[in-house]
Design an enzyme around this catalytic site. Sequence first.
Site, PDB file in Angstrom:
ATOM      1  CB  CYS A  78      45.250  63.426  26.959  1.00 23.98           C
ATOM      2  SG  CYS A  78      43.713  64.338  26.785  1.00 23.98           S
ATOM      3  CB  CYS A  81      43.648  64.238  30.116  1.00 24.20           C
ATOM      4  SG  CYS A  81      42.851  63.364  28.756  1.00 24.20           S
TER       5      CYS A  81
END
Length: 184
Positions: A78, A81
């Site tokens: 991600c 992230c």
Amino acid sequence: MNKLRDHVALIVAVLLGAGAIYLGTHWKKEPTTQILPADVLSPGVLYASSFPDLSGKARPLGEWQGKIIVLNLWATWCGPCREEIPIMIKMHEKYRAQRLTFIGLAMDEQAPVEKYAKEMGINYPILLGDISLGEFGRRLGNSNGGLPYTVIIDRTGKIITTRLGGVDEKFLEQVLQPLLQVKT
């Protein structure tokens, strides 16, 4: 003809994969913050929830009861992230002496999480989630299952706020400062 079909299928698969990687790392959706109803996940259920750490040991969230918790659901694949983790490392170092901890709850396999945590020098607990992590996230208010998803919990176990999408230092400071001022 079969070779041509196989080559076309391979090219299409590569293009789709490249597109997915691009969108995962470049698509910027505005983070959303919400205040949840008090009954979303009770402190008792929250603290009883347990996930394995990188060594495989089960770690109940109750281990951090009495601390302010920044619980971050994330994955190594991600992009947003990965962008927020250095901020979390910095903030954890800054505030951990004040009974505040960050906990990374990875929706990923152990090997890539372990490798990434080591590379980044993550200084806070990392726990691993399996398929049930999606349901746990929904119970924390993440109705669409997106990542990253951050939940800020006060020292009594009450969920103060959640955020779908990346966090920055300014957001964390705004939410955490009032919680740090409360003496328990």
